[in-house]
Scaffold this active site. Structure first.
Site, PDB file in Angstrom:
ATOM      1  N   HIS A  59     -13.345  41.103 -73.702  1.00 37.16           N
ATOM      2  CA  HIS A  59     -12.965  39.797 -73.479  1.00 37.16           C
ATOM      3  C   HIS A  59     -12.741  39.362 -74.947  1.00 37.16           C
ATOM      4  O   HIS A  59     -13.195  39.534 -75.726  1.00 37.16           O
ATOM      5  CB  HIS A  59     -14.141  39.006 -72.857  1.00 37.16           C
ATOM      6  N   PHE A 119     -26.315  33.861 -69.358  1.00 37.09           N
ATOM      7  CA  PHE A 119     -25.252  34.798 -70.151  1.00 37.09           C
ATOM      8  C   PHE A 119     -23.996  33.924 -70.531  1.00 37.09           C
ATOM      9  O   PHE A 119     -23.728  33.987 -71.609  1.00 37.09           O
ATOM     10  CB  PHE A 119     -25.079  36.072 -69.233  1.00 37.09           C
ATOM     11  N   ASN A 120     -23.587  33.163 -69.447  1.00 39.60           N
ATOM     12  CA  ASN A 120     -22.275  32.329 -69.837  1.00 39.60           C
ATOM     13  C   ASN A 120     -22.731  31.490 -70.985  1.00 39.60           C
ATOM     14  O   ASN A 120     -21.710  31.052 -71.779  1.00 39.60           O
ATOM     15  CB  ASN A 120     -21.928  31.917 -68.547  1.00 39.60           C
ATOM     16  N   TYR A 128     -22.057  32.111 -74.690  1.00 34.28           N
ATOM     17  CA  TYR A 128     -20.612  32.057 -75.392  1.00 34.28           C
ATOM     18  C   TYR A 128     -20.807  30.834 -76.295  1.00 34.28           C
ATOM     19  O   TYR A 128     -19.981  30.620 -76.913  1.00 34.28           O
ATOM     20  CB  TYR A 128     -19.457  31.714 -74.431  1.00 34.28           C
ATOM     21  N   HIS A 184     -16.259  47.702 -64.217  1.00 38.50           N
ATOM     22  CA  HIS A 184     -17.675  47.962 -63.883  1.00 38.50           C
ATOM     23  C   HIS A 184     -17.656  48.932 -62.749  1.00 38.50           C
ATOM     24  O   HIS A 184     -17.748  50.194 -63.000  1.00 38.50           O
ATOM     25  CB  HIS A 184     -18.212  46.635 -63.500  1.00 38.50           C
ATOM     26  N   ASP A 233     -17.070  45.257 -73.113  1.00 38.50           N
ATOM     27  CA  ASP A 233     -17.361  44.076 -72.500  1.00 38.50           C
ATOM     28  C   ASP A 233     -17.232  42.948 -73.329  1.00 38.50           C
ATOM     29  O   ASP A 233     -16.082  42.244 -73.559  1.00 38.50           O
ATOM     30  CB  ASP A 233     -18.633  44.068 -71.675  1.00 38.50           C
ATOM     31  N   ASP A 234     -18.361  42.802 -74.236  1.00 40.04           N
ATOM     32  CA  ASP A 234     -18.397  41.626 -75.248  1.00 40.04           C
ATOM     33  C   ASP A 234     -19.222  42.154 -76.400  1.00 40.04           C
ATOM     34  O   ASP A 234     -20.407  41.872 -76.366  1.00 40.04           O
ATOM     35  CB  ASP A 234     -19.255  40.476 -74.513  1.00 40.04           C
TER      36      ASP A 234
END
Lengths: 497, 497
Positions: free
Chosen positions: A47, A114-115, A118, A333, A388-389
């Protein structure tokens, strides 16, 4: 049946290694110049707004502390210095602990928390200033970070990425703004192609955006600008240019949320005016339908087309994976498939690509040593490793290598295994045919060893011969079963075919 | 008893985390400027000739392909180009697969094969040319690689190392040669101190070196030059200078080899003329005895002293660990102690440092998820993380961070845990007191929170208070048991003491 076929495939691969691993390693060894470090690897699932290393972001923020108005909050225009003052911090004080963007124990099975990660320093201000394209400084900081990231990729030479940026579908101007940001800041790199992620947030837009009345409003906001730019590219020069660098669409959000199941007679998008969200499969079908028509349209005009590679099977129900099996070109995933041998076997037969991120899963949904990546790989599914991140999960300045390194340690992969996974990542990616030919061989689209060029992939033909022989065998077996053929009938059928 | 105490300690630590982890993380967060990246970490166990990243070595070899005579082999002086010709390679062809220095499945439980991996391209020629200090080019290449490595450490600023170099004890000139190499090439770095490793190879020297007749010949070759340099430093200026940078002795070899057990009446070193090797504990005692006397001698003259920090408990019998418990200041590995609660408990009580390398263990002796590192850490043993051989085990350009990163993923460590481990690594290391004060706090030698300075270590006092309270409790418990005291007697004893 599937479970037995899969167990057999796994057993055969283990046997193959016991008998041939030495040979494979010896072949890779005499293959001049090429090793795991200089085969091409694509980060197939990453992302954009979390693509930089946490230390990179921290240093960038510290460097950026100049007096420039960066945000409008609480009725005032604030400089970055004033934002820091309002958070009671100095740039020197700022540490990664304060930045707090790294996943930790609090995020396990809590996608919501988790969001929130950010948000640097838990502050949506810093997120808006540094990680958004559409803010008071026209996304200048994120553009600068992206340029630095591209410079790193180019320097590493063999690492590529497909950075995901969001289109929300709240209004029709989003595409033009994004394209303007990309073009004005010259965000092109030979090592990157863009992927567009559409968050499944209809229910939020419905509540917060007056122009979103029914579900089709959102879908139209996403796709109409693309049709228009395809009809008259001269009217949308920046969007047209940007679309040539876009290779796929992704669908993102928390899959573990409960959702309404599929109806017998589903509503049409223009009649869905409920405040509730629609299920995963509905979104995927709508995206597929629009992309499918759009692609035909673009193909007729000689323009590039888009793949559908949604997030799928990170958590939640298996019907997500069923929908993706029917409609997607690849998924990110797919770890919930560990509970469904039938789906696994179908993905195996069709060789649909899975971009797995075990380190991300480990932080969010599934302990590393229980990740099915290794079993998928052994059974012969088309799997690649992705980060992913990096901002949230990785420790070093080389997140993709760290991801491969951890898999190597945990699953005891040889260099041949790692090179096969890297080759899969190129196959799964949306880079152009001519580029893939350069990276993994002129006939890369052919199955088995005929599609391989060891001087570029460092994967011995022996390995791909094994994989191809097994897949053909399974295909013929299915064919025979489907058509109730005898072995003789099947042989003559295959010979003809 | 030990096993219950250890289980209790583990349970208490888990309880501590459940109750206080949020608080600890919040405290670390408001601690300005400092985070895991900028606390000092010492790589407490790393071998010099495998301290560079594999890609670093490969690039260096490719760069070095100039026409200079580098080796004498088979009656001829060879340039590097000729060496490559004799191996039928060009520099362009050379890949990491050919270099073949990375541990793989073939090394598991095969220390012998692992040792062969030290030879680039399986060729002792390249090992001699690039990884030895004593060769035709006077170790020029290894010196250059070391300087590059030091530059990397200095650039990273917060990473330190204690590189191990070998003294074999085959003749008395080894020390002078090594000191000359170090001084002539100016191999000093603020980020490094040297550790001397003595391979336990008496039986090999006995067969191959005519001057080694009995065991004491080897011991004398190792220690006599040090006594001489301590008596008259002016006669050995380079050795004297070098010794100021040497902080410890290590004892190395394959511990899993069978060995003769300890005698009731062990032979003296000057009577042991057998072709067989002596057991681990005999070596350790001899090293301890000599270092002990040498240290007293040096202390009287105001010179620096040496710690004994041998490899121990990587494999083999537990009597190795018993010997080290009695004699060593710290050990490397110690993973065999997972089978002995009593030894674990003793190491806990004495807080003897363990430099563990789980990624190395994973390649050689013990699967990562079975590594006792995490249990040791939870129980409160003094453990640090180290890389052992980045050349052979690691993937990225930041091996120590990779090691911490993998432990973080596997054992779900918070930043506070990682900072505590980093602090342990400074405590275990041989850096000077004044340096340690700078790095982890002026009173670092005091126990518990009084020895902590969170602004330097990023470890909350809360954590060290917990550790210290537990250790004191265990000590008092032991005291009471040893002296058969009642609780009252003990309390008055402690109050007095």
């Amino acid at each position: 049946m599937s479970v037995q076929r899969l167990l057999l495939l796994e057993a055969k691969f283990k046997m193959h290694l016991l008998l041939n691993e030495d040979k494979e390693i010896a072949i890779a060894k005499i293959n001049p110049h090429r090793d795991f470090y200089n085969v091409r690897k694509v980060d197939t699932h990453i992302h954009h707004s979390a693509s930089m290393h946490q230390k990179h972001l921290l240093r960038f923020i510290k460097r950026s502390l100049r007096d420039r108005v960066v945000i409008f909050r609480d009725g005032k225009e604030l400089t970055l210095q004033e934002v820091f003052d309002s958070l009671r911090m100095t740039a020197y004080d700022l540490s990664l602990d304060m930045l707090d963007v790294h996943a930790d124990n609090s995020t396990l099975h809590r996608f919501d928390r988790f969001n929130l990660k950010y948000n640097p320093c838990g502050s949506s201000r810093l997120r808006e200033i540094f990680l958004k394209t559409d803010n008071m400084i026209d996304g200048l900081y994120l553009a600068q970070i992206t340029q630095e990231l591209f410079a790193d990729y180019q320097e590493s030479k063999y690492q590529m990425a497909e950075l995901r940026v969001s289109i929300y579908g709240r209004d029709k101007e989003e595409w033009n703004k994004l394209a303007k940001w990309i073009c004005d800041n010259n965000l092109y790199s030979d090592n990157n192609r863009w992927v567009i992620q559409i968050p499944r947030l209809y229910h939020v837009h419905k509540r917060t955006t007056s122009s979103i009345r029914v579900f089709s409003d959102m879908i139209q906001n996403v796709f109409e600008p693309l049709f228009k730019a395809t009809i008259s590219p001269e009217e949308y020069p920046q969007l047209h240019l940007f679309l040539q660098q876009v290779v796929a669409f992704d669908s993102v959000d928390d899959e573990s949320l409960g959702e309404r199941k599929i109806w017998k007679d589903p509503p049409t998008p223009d009649t869905w005016d409920s405040e509730d969200n629609l299920p995963y499969s509905y979104y995927i079908y709508m995206m597929w339908a629009n992309i499918h028509v759009l692609n035909q349209f673009r193909r007729e005009r000689g323009f590039s087309t888009f793949a559908l590679r949604p997030h799928c099977g990170e958590a939640g129900d298996l019907d997500h994976v069923v929908a993706a099996f029917l409609l997607a070109d690849g998924i990110n995933h797919g770890i919930t498939m560990r509970r469904s041998p039938s789906l696994q076997y179908l993905f195996y037969l069709e060789q649909i690509g899975l971009a797995v991120s075990p380190m991300s899963n480990n932080a969010l949904f599934l302990q590393y040593d229980r990740n099915p990546f290794d079993i998928y790989f052994k059974r012969g599914l088309n799997v690649s490793l992705s980060t992913d991140d990096p901002l949230q999960f990785h420790m070093t300045k080389e997140p993709l290598l760290e991801e491969y390194g951890m898999a190597k340690q945990m699953f005891r992969y040889s260099n041949v295994d790692l090179c096969e996974i890297a080759r899969n990542s190129v196959l799964q990616s949306g880079f152009e045919d001519c580029v893939k030919s350069q990276w993994i061989g002129a006939n890369y689209y052919l199955p088995g060893p005929s599609g391989n060029d060891i001087s570029r992939t460092n994967v011995p033909d022996l390995r791909l011969h094994f994989r191809w022989a097994e897949t053909s065998l399974e295909w013929r077996r299915q064919l025979r079963n489907d058509r109730h053929m005898t072995l003789e009938e099947e042989q003559s059928y295959v010979a003809e075919w």
